[in-house]
Design an enzyme around this catalytic site. Structure first.
Site, short mmCIF file in Angstrom:
data_model
loop_
_atom_site.label_atom_id
_atom_site.label_comp_id
_atom_site.label_asym_id
_atom_site.label_seq_id
_atom_site.Cartn_x
_atom_site.Cartn_y
_atom_site.Cartn_z
N ASP A 23 13.73 125.78 83.58
CA ASP A 23 12.95 126.87 83.00
C ASP A 23 12.83 128.05 83.97
O ASP A 23 12.81 127.87 85.18
CB ASP A 23 11.55 126.34 82.64
N HIS A 40 20.29 133.52 82.08
CA HIS A 40 20.93 132.28 81.65
C HIS A 40 22.28 132.10 82.36
O HIS A 40 22.66 131.00 82.74
CB HIS A 40 21.13 132.27 80.13
N LEU A 134 29.42 110.56 88.02
CA LEU A 134 28.11 111.06 87.57
C LEU A 134 28.16 111.20 86.06
O LEU A 134 29.14 111.71 85.51
CB LEU A 134 27.84 112.43 88.20
C1 FPP Z 1 14.67 128.27 79.86
O1 FPP Z 1 14.44 129.51 80.45
C2 FPP Z 1 16.08 128.05 79.76
C3 FPP Z 1 16.76 127.88 78.59
C4 FPP Z 1 16.17 127.88 77.26
C5 FPP Z 1 18.22 127.71 78.62
C6 FPP Z 1 18.72 126.90 79.75
C7 FPP Z 1 20.15 127.18 79.87
C8 FPP Z 1 20.84 127.29 81.02
C9 FPP Z 1 20.30 127.05 82.35
C10 FPP Z 1 22.23 127.67 80.95
C11 FPP Z 1 22.98 127.00 79.89
C12 FPP Z 1 23.44 125.66 80.26
C13 FPP Z 1 24.57 125.15 79.78
C14 FPP Z 1 24.96 123.78 80.14
C15 FPP Z 1 25.44 125.91 78.88
P1 FPP Z 1 13.63 130.60 79.63
O2 FPP Z 1 14.60 131.46 78.95
O3 FPP Z 1 12.64 129.91 78.74
O4 FPP Z 1 12.91 131.36 80.78
P2 FPP Z 1 11.46 132.04 80.73
O5 FPP Z 1 10.48 130.91 80.53
O6 FPP Z 1 11.35 132.66 82.06
O7 FPP Z 1 11.50 133.02 79.60
#
Ligand code: FPP
Length: 237
Positions: A23, A40, A134
């Site tokens: 997150d 992202h 893994l």
């Molecule tokens: C949460 O941050 C993150 C997500 C909803 C997406 C997580 C995705 C990745 C790390 C990259 C994609 C991974 C793969 C394997 C393709 P947020 O957007 O909720 O952040 P915020 O809370 O700061 O708004």
């Protein structure tokens, strides 16, 4: 003085199964005046580094939360970007993952994803199915409640009258894998957000304010070092 990295490398109590709620991508992007999508993108880099370190430490299973059943509520452009990123990941990183003997496994309501993504997922899982260094579980269109409901519906369709906890496990997305030992959530929120609800009954939890794109090798080792001192009693004495 020994660093957390050296201490973890000398420890015999590291998590076999590590799960991560990645997150903070959006806030990281905002902080740097970038669009959320750049957050992202940077998140993928962090994931790449974390995978490398998990192999180095000897973690055998890594489960990451990439997209939840609730994430469809985000703006259309962001959802589309996340799907494109997933496709990019599957197409461009699969050779490297395979070379490193990583077995890819997707958990979630995969069949509801766009057809081209489902095809890439199937291809990636097939290509890497014999790998054993893994297991990388990627949760996409995943919800803990949805997982439990899907299991219940399968059980109903089989007309079973009753089952016990051990048997129930077989109907979950994880099949023969052990439950997570440690769950890390980055980004400062202190909640579980519908992740691994059944599986986490006795998992150790670790929360950090570090935003996922900033989550470094040192941050990972710090979490694992702290875990190595946790006393796990599973309800016993
Ligand atoms: C949460 O941050 C993150 C997500 C909803 C997406 C997580 C995705 C990745 C790390 C990259 C994609 C991974 C793969 C394997 C393709 P947020 O957007 O909720 O952040 P915020 O809370 O700061 O708004």
């Amino acid at each position: 003085m020994k660093s957390d990295i050296d201490k973890v490398k000398g420890s015999n109590n590291i998590p076999n199964h590590l799960a991560i709620i990645m997150d903070g991508n959006g806030r990281w992007a905002l902080k740097h005046n970038y669009s959320r999508t750049n957050g992202h993108k940077k998140g993928i880099e962090t994931l790449r580094n974390v995978i490398t370190e998990c192999i180095e430490i000897g973690v055998k299973i890594l489960t990451v939360y990439a997209f939840s059943t609730e994430n469809w509520k985000r703006p259309k452009e962001e959802v589309e970007f996340l799907m494109t990123l997933l496709l990019y990941y599957l197409r461009n990183e699969i050779e490297e993952l395979n070379k490193n003997k990583i077995k890819l496994n997707f958990i979630g309501r995969i069949n509801e994803l766009p057809k081209n993504i489902v095809e890439e997922i199937n291809r990636a899982q097939k290509l890497t199915e014999e790998n054993n260094r893994l297991i990388l579980n990627i949760a996409v269109n995943y919800g803990g409640r949805a997982e439990i409901i899907d299991a219940v519906n399968r059980i109903i369709s089989l007309k079973l009258n009753s089952i016990d906890e051990n048997e129930f496990k077989d109907y979950l997305y994880f099949k023969n894998q052990p439950y997570p030992d440690l769950i890390i959530r980055t980004g400062g929120e202190m909640r579980i957000s519908n992740f691994l609800l059944w599986e986490m009954a006795y998992s150790e939890l670790y929360f950090t304010n570090v935003l996922w794109p900033d989550f470094s090798k040192e941050d990972l080792y710090k979490a694992i070092y702290e875990y190595s001192f946790r006393e796990r009693r599973y309800g016993g004495l």
